[in-house]
Scaffold this motif. Structure first.
Motif, PDB file in Angstrom:
ATOM      1  N   GLU A 184       0.819  -1.209   0.000  1.00 35.04           N
ATOM      2  CA  GLU A 184       0.000   0.000   0.000  1.00 35.04           C
ATOM      3  C   GLU A 184       0.855   1.264   0.000  1.00 35.04           C
ATOM      4  O   GLU A 184       0.449   2.295  -0.537  1.00 35.04           O
ATOM      5  N   GLU A 185       2.059   1.208   0.562  1.00 36.80           N
ATOM      6  CA  GLU A 185       2.942   2.373   0.514  1.00 36.80           C
ATOM      7  C   GLU A 185       3.452   2.604  -0.914  1.00 36.80           C
ATOM      8  O   GLU A 185       3.607   3.745  -1.347  1.00 36.80           O
ATOM      9  N   THR A 186       3.689   1.515  -1.636  1.00 39.57           N
ATOM     10  CA  THR A 186       4.055   1.642  -3.052  1.00 39.57           C
ATOM     11  C   THR A 186       2.911   2.276  -3.825  1.00 39.57           C
ATOM     12  O   THR A 186       3.124   3.144  -4.679  1.00 39.57           O
ATOM     13  N   LEU A 187       1.686   1.843  -3.541  1.00 40.68           N
ATOM     14  CA  LEU A 187       0.508   2.406  -4.214  1.00 40.68           C
ATOM     15  C   LEU A 187       0.386   3.898  -3.944  1.00 40.68           C
ATOM     16  O   LEU A 187       0.167   4.686  -4.868  1.00 40.68           O
ATOM     17  N   VAL A 188       0.534   4.314  -2.705  1.00 39.64           N
ATOM     18  CA  VAL A 188       0.436   5.739  -2.367  1.00 39.64           C
ATOM     19  C   VAL A 188       1.506   6.527  -3.116  1.00 39.64           C
ATOM     20  O   VAL A 188       1.226   7.587  -3.689  1.00 39.64           O
ATOM     21  N   SER A 189       2.721   6.009  -3.151  1.00 35.29           N
ATOM     22  CA  SER A 189       3.801   6.694  -3.886  1.00 35.29           C
ATOM     23  C   SER A 189       3.461   6.817  -5.363  1.00 35.29           C
ATOM     24  O   SER A 189       3.681   7.872  -5.979  1.00 35.29           O
ATOM     25  N   PHE A 190       2.926   5.748  -5.948  1.00 30.93           N
ATOM     26  CA  PHE A 190       2.531   5.789  -7.359  1.00 30.93           C
ATOM     27  C   PHE A 190       1.444   6.835  -7.595  1.00 30.93           C
ATOM     28  O   PHE A 190       1.547   7.664  -8.509  1.00 30.93           O
ATOM     29  N   LEU A 191       0.390   6.790  -6.797  1.00 27.16           N
ATOM     30  CA  LEU A 191      -0.728   7.725  -6.985  1.00 27.16           C
ATOM     31  C   LEU A 191      -0.255   9.169  -6.880  1.00 27.16           C
ATOM     32  O   LEU A 191      -0.654  10.020  -7.682  1.00 27.16           O
TER      33      LEU A 191
END
Length: 141
Positions: A122-129
């Motif tokens: 989920e931290e990767t997702l937040v960084s991507f978004l």
């Protein structure tokens, strides 16, 4: 226990659900799913040059070590997701080198998080978004 999240983006805000949502149900839709903080995928429709599913952090095939799961083509999915962003999300046009930014997040079956990277998908997702200037779903904000 890790985080489980399914959220659909309608162009202005996120709607979270207990079920994985199909982006095609939103027209030009985008959905994200996090599974037990291990894997995250971004689904987009229409899919353009990709299959419509871009994996971030780890792919399901890599995470579960299951060769029966079809292999991924990260270059093709990054191109498809980039096309979706450029066509459906105006702030993406403000991202310098959008194709390179997206490709930097999309992983293939042989890719693993870098040494020292967060173990939480989920931290990767937040960084991507944030990198592509999409808002973050409320659960992750």
């Amino acid at each position: 226990m890790g985080l489980f999240l399914n959220a659909a983006f309608d162009g202005t805000s996120w709607t979270e659900s207990d079920e994985v949502q199909e982006p095609s149900s939103l027209g030009n839709g985008l959905t994200v799913s996090v599974h037990d903080s291990d894997i995250v995928w971004v689904s987009y429709a229409p899919s353009g040059p990709g299959e419509g599913v871009a994996w971030l952090h780890l792919t399901a095939r890599a995470c579960f070590g299951d060769d029966s799961i079809p292999p991924t083509d990260p270059d093709r999915e990054a191109a498809g997701l980039t096309e979706w962003l450029a066509s459906n999300w105006d702030p993406a046009g403000e991202v310098d080198d959008l194709p390179e930014v997206v490709r930097g997040f999309v992983v293939g079956d042989d890719d693993r998080p870098e040494e020292g990277a967060s173990p939480f998908a989920e931290e990767t997702l937040v960084s991507f978004l944030r990198a592509v200037r999409l808002p973050v779903p409320p659960t992750l904000a």
